[in-house]
Design an enzyme around this catalytic site. Structure first.
Site, PDB file in Angstrom:
ATOM      1  N   GLU A 198       0.802  -1.227   0.000  1.00 37.35           N
ATOM      2  CA  GLU A 198       0.000   0.000   0.000  1.00 37.35           C
ATOM      3  C   GLU A 198       0.836   1.278   0.000  1.00 37.35           C
ATOM      4  O   GLU A 198       0.839   2.030   0.981  1.00 37.35           O
ATOM      5  CB  GLU A 198      -0.945  -0.005   1.206  1.00 37.35           C
ATOM      6  N   GLU A 386      -5.430  -8.657   0.821  1.00 34.67           N
ATOM      7  CA  GLU A 386      -5.983  -8.312   2.137  1.00 34.67           C
ATOM      8  C   GLU A 386      -7.470  -8.047   2.017  1.00 34.67           C
ATOM      9  O   GLU A 386      -7.911  -7.324   1.113  1.00 34.67           O
ATOM     10  CB  GLU A 386      -5.359  -7.033   2.718  1.00 34.67           C
TER      11      GLU A 386
END
Ligand code: NOJ
Length: 474
Positions: A198, A386
């Protein structure tokens, strides 16, 4: 006041999400979701990150990370806690990996702590760190679990932050040395790699808004951190490809589909700007499309960070893209918010359930973002690296009946299946997370685990959601 709202908006835009859903019991009887529907090659796994679970933060030769430093300052972590002990995975990795096996998952995503390998960021290598990850990898392989390694999950060596961290272009050299070592030490057994976790989250929260480590603020810092992270993303990919035989190389993005408040055109324009920031900022340069300046003109400042030929160094043909999705955004036009000119509608106003992170539960959003990503020609394969939820987990006679989480998984998985059945190349799903853990600036309060952790005794308790997966994966 406007500025405060704007920071809140950016910070939720940067971090993700929020929505609801009345949990219908969609899956019962003949309609029940089952593992076979996803195909035999679909990868089922659990995700974790070093700083969030390992503990032993100052032991066995590990250098300080920016999170060790950041959390030592009062008020930076909401609960004034630190990653010092976390889940003590450093000492309990054998039994924790055995738990993964017991639940029936065959893939384990974990990250390597850069300061455990290079306490000073580069140069002197800490053999204890290499030994530790060798042990983790070997334990996985002995149990038939495939390791998936993230190289950078936010725990930069503090020694490098002292030299500017992600805003110093030398990070390309430091990162390159670190990736080479990881590839050479572990690449004989680890084939699945993710370069960054991320990048939008760690650059915006850590270098623009200052609410994550290292706590820096301002657009100037942000733009150089973004550009250097984007360059490291492709550089890391190349190093892995060149040094690991049969490597499956990916990187991961936080993402959330953006919805307009209503069909008014000005809200649709705000959607475009949010989408450029939240979903496209790192993805498009990696695909050779450059930064999405056209839809968010302030990104033009990124070009000031260019050195010769940088525009040609941002792309890499990743084998897969990791999607990390928890929620969606609903936005409306607002001229007072700088650059984004839009405001996120507060999730709790949308009528759906929200999680302990105040994120809206919105399963369709996962389908929508998978579809959006799959429309890019350059994406070969998508993995959900995720997805999960924090809910208040009360102990009930030593058990945790986390029905909300079970329903969350059922409903999000149904959306993954829907995408797959439409022919989209989505090949795996990793739960965030195996264990309750250190949730960054939120401390240990939000519990995302399938496995409950008592942080005083380090006792583990399987939640009902873990048992649901165990049954599902049988
Ligand atoms: C994103 C991050 O990768 C992970 O570290 C974090 O704990 C989860 N999502 C939940 O916020």
């Amino acid at each position: 006041m406007q500025r405060r709202i704007w920071i809140k908006q950016l910070s939720s835009a940067a971090l993700y999400y929020n929505p609801i859903v009345k949990y219908a019991s969609l899956f019962s009887g003949d309609d029940a979701l089952n593992k076979k529907m996803f195909g035999k090659d679909f990868a089922w796994g659990v995700s974790t990150a070093a700083a969030q679970i390992e503990g032993a933060a100052t032991e066995y030769g590990k250098g300080k990370s920016i999170w060790d430093e950041f959390s030592s300052h009062k008020g930076k972590i909401k609960t004034d806690e630190s990653p010092e002990k976390a889940c003590d995975f450093y000492h309990s990795y054998k039994t924790d990996i055995a738990l993964i096996k017991q639940l029936g998952f065959t893939n384990f995503r974990f990250s390597i702590s850069w300061p455990r390998i290079f306490p000073d960021g580069y140069g002197y290598m800490n053999q204890n760190g290499i030994d530790f990850y060798n042990n983790v990898i070997d334990t996985c392989l002995e149990l038939g679990i495939t390791p998936w390694v993230t190289l950078y999950h936010w725990d930069l060596p503090q020694a490098l932050q002292n030299k500017g961290g992600w805003i110093n272009r030398e990070i390309l050299l430091w990162f390159s040395e670190y990736v080479h070592i990881c590839a050479n030490k572990f690449g004989d057994r680890v084939k699945n790699w993710m370069v960054l976790n991320e990048p939008l989250a760690f650059t915006s929260l850590g270098y623009l808004l200052g609410i994550h480590a290292p706590g820096m603020k301002g657009f100037k810092h942000f733009f150089s951190a973004v550009h250097h992270a984007a360059l490291c993303q492709s550089l890391g990919g190349q190093i892995l490809r060149n040094n690991v035989e049969d490597a499956n190389v990916g990187t991961t993005f936080s993402c959330a589909p953006i919805y307009a408040y209503n069909e008014n055109n000005k809200h649709n324009e705000a959607v475009k700007r949010y989408d450029a920031f939240v979903n496209r900022l790192f993805l498009e340069p990696s695909l050779g499309l450059g930064y999405p300046i056209h839809d968010l003109p302030v990104l033009k400042h990124l070009e000031k960070c260019y050195k010769s030929n940088d525009e040609n160094k941002l792309a890499f043909d990743f084998d897969f893209i990791g999607i990390q999705n928890y929620t969606r955004y609903v936005v409306r036009d607002n001229i007072f918010i700088p650059y984004l000119h839009g405001l996120q509608v507060p999730p709790k106003k949308l009528g759906n359930d929200t999680t302990d992170m105040k994120w809206e539960v919105y399963p369709d959003g996962l389908y929508k973002i998978v579809k959006q990503f799959s429309a890019y020609k350059g994406i070969k394969k998508i993995m959900i690296t995720e997805n999960g939820a924090a809910f208040h987990d009360g102990l009930d006679n030593g058990l945790i009946h986390d029905n909300q989480r079970v329903n969350y998984f059922k409903e999000y998985l149904a959306q993954v299946l829907k995408a797959k059945n439409e022919g989209i190349n989505v090949d795996g799903y990793f739960v965030w997370s195996l264990l309750d853990n250190f949730e960054w600036a939120e401390g240990y309060r939000p519990r995302f685990g399938l496995v409950y952790v008592d942080f005083n005794t380090q006792q583990r308790i399987l939640k009902d959601s873990a048992l649901w997966f165990k049954d599902f994966l049988k």
